[in-house]
Design an enzyme around this catalytic site. Structure first.
Site, PDB file in Angstrom:
ATOM      1  N   ASN A   1     -11.790 -17.005 -94.952  1.00 21.10           N
ATOM      2  CA  ASN A   1     -13.059 -16.374 -94.550  1.00 21.10           C
ATOM      3  C   ASN A   1     -12.735 -15.015 -93.923  1.00 21.10           C
ATOM      4  O   ASN A   1     -12.267 -14.954 -92.788  1.00 21.10           O
ATOM      5  CB  ASN A   1     -13.795 -17.272 -93.544  1.00 21.10           C
TER       6      ASN A   1
ATOM      7  N   PHE B   1     -14.605 -12.848 -92.790  1.00 21.53           N
ATOM      8  CA  PHE B   1     -15.688 -12.363 -91.946  1.00 21.53           C
ATOM      9  C   PHE B   1     -15.564 -12.839 -90.488  1.00 21.53           C
ATOM     10  O   PHE B   1     -15.959 -12.147 -89.560  1.00 21.53           O
ATOM     11  CB  PHE B   1     -17.013 -12.844 -92.557  1.00 21.53           C
TER      12      PHE B   1
ATOM     13  N   ASN C   1     -21.653 -19.817 -96.744  1.00 19.04           N
ATOM     14  CA  ASN C   1     -21.883 -21.047 -97.530  1.00 19.04           C
ATOM     15  C   ASN C   1     -21.256 -21.059 -98.921  1.00 19.04           C
ATOM     16  O   ASN C   1     -21.480 -21.987 -99.684  1.00 19.04           O
ATOM     17  CB  ASN C   1     -23.386 -21.372 -97.643  1.00 19.04           C
TER      18      ASN C   1
ATOM     19  N   GLY D   1      -9.845 -19.741 -91.026  1.00 19.59           N
ATOM     20  CA  GLY D   1     -11.109 -19.288 -90.448  1.00 19.59           C
ATOM     21  C   GLY D   1     -11.367 -20.048 -89.166  1.00 19.59           C
ATOM     22  O   GLY D   1     -10.518 -20.819 -88.698  1.00 19.59           O
TER      23      GLY D   1
ATOM     24  N   ASP E   1     -14.377 -22.286 -86.615  1.00 15.79           N
ATOM     25  CA  ASP E   1     -15.062 -23.575 -86.720  1.00 15.79           C
ATOM     26  C   ASP E   1     -16.153 -23.567 -87.799  1.00 15.79           C
ATOM     27  O   ASP E   1     -16.377 -24.570 -88.473  1.00 15.79           O
ATOM     28  CB  ASP E   1     -15.681 -23.942 -85.365  1.00 15.79           C
TER      29      ASP E   1
ATOM     30  N   GLU F   1     -18.182 -25.490 -92.979  1.00 11.55           N
ATOM     31  CA  GLU F   1     -18.616 -25.302 -94.369  1.00 11.55           C
ATOM     32  C   GLU F   1     -17.822 -26.215 -95.297  1.00 11.55           C
ATOM     33  O   GLU F   1     -18.369 -26.854 -96.191  1.00 11.55           O
ATOM     34  CB  GLU F   1     -18.363 -23.856 -94.815  1.00 11.55           C
TER      35      GLU F   1
ATOM     36  N   THR G   1     -13.055 -18.876 -81.635  1.00 12.56           N
ATOM     37  CA  THR G   1     -12.670 -19.891 -80.644  1.00 12.56           C
ATOM     38  C   THR G   1     -11.724 -20.939 -81.228  1.00 12.56           C
ATOM     39  O   THR G   1     -10.868 -21.454 -80.529  1.00 12.56           O
ATOM     40  CB  THR G   1     -13.909 -20.603 -80.066  1.00 12.56           C
TER      41      THR G   1
ATOM     42  N   ASP H   1     -21.311 -26.613 -84.019  1.00 14.47           N
ATOM     43  CA  ASP H   1     -19.998 -26.049 -84.363  1.00 14.47           C
ATOM     44  C   ASP H   1     -20.036 -24.518 -84.394  1.00 14.47           C
ATOM     45  O   ASP H   1     -19.463 -23.875 -85.284  1.00 14.47           O
ATOM     46  CB  ASP H   1     -19.506 -26.574 -85.726  1.00 14.47           C
ATOM     47  N   GLY H   2     -20.769 -23.939 -83.448  1.00  8.43           N
ATOM     48  CA  GLY H   2     -20.811 -22.477 -83.340  1.00  8.43           C
ATOM     49  C   GLY H   2     -21.898 -21.828 -84.169  1.00  8.43           C
ATOM     50  O   GLY H   2     -22.130 -20.622 -84.054  1.00  8.43           O
TER      51      GLY H   2
HETATM   52  N1  LIG Z   1     -17.655 -13.682 -96.774  1.00 10.88           N
HETATM   53  C1  LIG Z   1     -18.463 -14.030 -95.788  1.00 10.88           C
HETATM   54  N2  LIG Z   1     -19.396 -13.171 -95.321  1.00 10.88           N
HETATM   55  C2  LIG Z   1     -20.187 -13.512 -94.286  1.00 10.88           C
HETATM   56  N3  LIG Z   1     -20.135 -14.693 -93.648  1.00 10.88           N
HETATM   57  C3  LIG Z   1     -19.233 -15.588 -94.063  1.00 10.88           C
HETATM   58  C4  LIG Z   1     -18.359 -15.311 -95.155  1.00 10.88           C
HETATM   59  N4  LIG Z   1     -17.566 -16.402 -95.340  1.00 10.88           N
HETATM   60  C5  LIG Z   1     -17.943 -17.318 -94.412  1.00 10.88           C
HETATM   61  N5  LIG Z   1     -18.931 -16.837 -93.649  1.00 10.88           N
HETATM   62  C6  LIG Z   1     -19.571 -17.412 -92.457  1.00 10.88           C
HETATM   63  O1  LIG Z   1     -18.992 -16.737 -91.342  1.00 10.88           O
HETATM   64  C7  LIG Z   1     -19.365 -17.406 -90.166  1.00 10.88           C
HETATM   65  C8  LIG Z   1     -18.338 -17.227 -89.086  1.00 10.88           C
HETATM   66  O2  LIG Z   1     -17.135 -17.789 -89.477  1.00 10.88           O
HETATM   67  P1  LIG Z   1     -16.209 -18.624 -88.477  1.00 10.88           P
HETATM   68  O3  LIG Z   1     -16.983 -19.642 -87.747  1.00 10.88           O
HETATM   69  O4  LIG Z   1     -15.070 -19.069 -89.279  1.00 10.88           O
HETATM   70  O5  LIG Z   1     -15.733 -17.505 -87.464  1.00 10.88           O
HETATM   71  P2  LIG Z   1     -16.103 -17.334 -85.921  1.00 10.88           P
HETATM   72  O6  LIG Z   1     -17.534 -17.633 -85.692  1.00 10.88           O
HETATM   73  O7  LIG Z   1     -15.601 -15.997 -85.523  1.00 10.88           O
HETATM   74  O8  LIG Z   1     -15.137 -18.429 -85.271  1.00 10.88           O
HETATM   75  P3  LIG Z   1     -15.479 -19.699 -84.324  1.00 10.88           P
HETATM   76  O9  LIG Z   1     -16.532 -20.499 -85.032  1.00 10.88           O
HETATM   77  O10 LIG Z   1     -14.163 -20.423 -84.226  1.00 10.88           O
HETATM   78  O11 LIG Z   1     -15.931 -19.143 -83.018  1.00 10.88           O
HETATM   79  C9  LIG Z   1     -19.612 -18.831 -90.605  1.00 10.88           C
HETATM   80  O12 LIG Z   1     -20.973 -19.073 -90.418  1.00 10.88           O
HETATM   81  C10 LIG Z   1     -19.298 -18.841 -92.093  1.00 10.88           C
HETATM   82  O13 LIG Z   1     -20.198 -19.690 -92.763  1.00 10.88           O
END
Ligand SMILES: Nc1ncnc2c1ncn2[C@@H]1O[C@H](COP(=O)(O)OP(=O)(O)OP(=O)(O)O)[C@@H](O)[C@H]1O
Length: 487
Positions: free
Chosen positions: A129, A131, A165, A186, A188, A193, A232, A449-450
């Protein structure tokens, strides 16, 4: 003559080799490699064969334009060692001997032993991921995982997610027969996903109605590995006891697995989502909702939004119904590697537990259903320190609405190593196998889960060890210094 398993176990190799610096006597006996150390404190290194990643004959040094040739006099043992606490490190030992037959005997013997670890992944589907977190998941993969997977002989099919998604949709709709494991880099949300997709896929294959709370959800056949690359990384942290990337990669290579509970969340008619770490209403729900607008800040967005929501100190009236045995009393037993509680929970029959519903209501600062301890580097104990990975229960942490000062006390406790929040007078923790929540006044969102979950009145049910995860578990007595304030 027939060779018995016990013969293989008792087989002894004992020879002297040259390393880069000195002569070294090495023995392989009863599944352990033992050699003399070059430096104190201990005079011997012992590496169990299960910590060996691979054993490879070396190549001669040649000009890049020439074809590579095996060196009959040298081989390398690639292995992993647990450092202080939960972290694992990669190491290697190059051994040389003028007798090529001796080198071949060692290489073949060790490689044969490694083939016995049939659970080790060979064909991995890997999602990145780009992003989440600091937007460096691809770099994390290149720097920490790619080379170790190559050393372990793992074939990787890379898939970089293009949109939210996409990972979920991919695993639901694609043929995964050629893969024995799936890994994601990536946070959480990415892990979520992946397992949401895998469980729905399994429901489709087996004709199970996922929207029916009374159905048993089928366990996906494929194990998953998690390489932390988010903000996180709570799930990775709770599973391995650290968010160290190399540790996560090595756990995948070892191929040992454990069962992780998932919680399915429903509105009146449908399955909204499955979660692995927290479902939190009130303060953390507001932080998830608010912080998403500040994603450009990276992980700092949680501190910014957390502070704003803390001082605004809203309260939320709600009603809870909790389904549990023994009045939901929490036992002070933390979850570790080889956890008896999780082991004994695998085959528990729910109808034999004598569970009952109890209801409670009030004005809350926060209501959290913690499926795991929810420890992370900012909160080394987590909101529910005694919540287990696979015991079939969530810990409901109910924080009553109180003063800002008390909220600060709560967050300071959460971000320090001790003591936990459970003895604060405005905090109550209950074990539950199922729970329902209904908002009465002052609506918030759920943080699942965030990710923000907009449906407020929900029902949640724990699915014992629904997911198989690559990990040997968190070691006993590991404590880590927090990196920053809790939220
Ligand atoms: N290519 C993409 N572009 C935008 N969003 C994406 C992409 N791939 C996945 N996502 C979404 O990005 C969001 C954030 O990802 P992720 O939860 O892995 O990182 P985070 O929020 O920084 O970490 P954490 O949840 O550990 O705090 C998720 O909702 C995921 O569904």
């Amino acid at each position: 003559m027939k060779i018995m398993d016990s013969d293989i176990q008792n087989f002894v190799l004992l020879n002297t080799f040259h390393t880069r610096k000195k002569k070294l006597r090495i023995i392989f006996h009863q599944g352990n490699l033992v050699w003399d150390n070059e430096k104190p404190p201990s005079d011997k290194t012992t590496v169990p064969i299960e910590n060996v990643i691979s054993v490879q004959q070396n190549y001669r040094k040649t000009h890049p334009s020439e074809t590579r040739q095996l060196n009959p006099n040298a081989f390398t043992i690639h292995y992993a060692e647990r450092e202080k606490g939960p972290k694992w490190v990669y190491k290697n030992l190059v051994l040389k001997n003028s007798d090529p037959l001796l080198v071949t005997t060692w290489v073949k013997t060790l490689q044969t032993r490694l083939k016995e670890f049939r659970q080790r992944p060979k064909h991995v589907l890997l999602f990145v991921n780009p992003f989440g977190g600091k937007r460096n998941a691809m770099k994390i993969y290149e720097k920490y995982a790619k080379n170790l997977f190559r050393i372990a002989g793992i074939e990787v099919t890379l898939n970089v997610s293009q949109r939210k998604n996409q990972i979920k949709d991919f695993v639901i709709s694609h043929n995964l027969d050629s893969f024995d494991s799936i890994v994601c880099v990536g946070g959480d949300g990415t892990v979520s996903e992946l397992f949401n997709g895998l469980v729905l896929r399994e429901c489709n294959i087996r004709g199970v109605d996922a929207d029916d709370i009374n159905q048993n959800l089928p366990r996906p056949r494929i194990p998953i590995g998690i390489i932390p690359g988010g903000s996180t990384d709570t799930i990775a942290y709770c599973i391995h006891g650290t968010d160290d990337t190399t540790t996560a990669v090595l756990q995948i290579i070892f191929g040992d697995t454990l069962g992780l509970d998932l919680v399915s969340v429903y509105d009146e008619h449908t399955l909204l989502s499955l979660y692995a770490s927290t479902l939190s209403y009130g303060y953390l729900g507001d932080v998830a909702y608010h912080s998403d607008q500040y994603r450009w800040m990276g992980p700092r967005r949680y501190e910014y939004s957390g502070f704003k929501k803390l001082v605004s100190n809203r309260g939320y009236y709600g009603e809870l119904a909790v389904y549990s045995e023994n009045d939901g009393v929490v036992q002070d037993i933390p979850c570790h590697e080889n956890c008896d509680k999780c082991e004994n929970s695998k085959d528990l029959k729910m109808n034999k537990l004598g569970c009952k519903w109890q209801t409670l209501s009030g004005k809350f600062f926060m209501v959290t259903g913690a499926n795991i301890s929810c420890a992370c580097s900012r909160s080394p104990k987590g909101i529910a320190p005694f919540s287990h990975l696979g015991d079939g229960m969530v810990h409901l942490v109910l924080v009553k609405h109180t003063s800002v000062l008390n909220n600060v006390r709560l967050l300071l406790r959460l971000s320090s190593n001790e003591p936990s929040i459970e003895d604060l007078p405005f905090v109550e923790t209950l074990c539950a196998r199922e729970f329902c929540f209904r908002a009465i006044e002052g609506n918030s969102k759920w943080n699942c889960d965030g990710e923000v979950q907009h449906q407020i009145n929900i029902r949640a049910k724990v699915r014992c060890q629904l997911l198989t995860i690559f990990s040997r578990g968190r070691p006993r007595n590991c404590s880590v210094d927090p990196t920053c304030c809790g939220f």
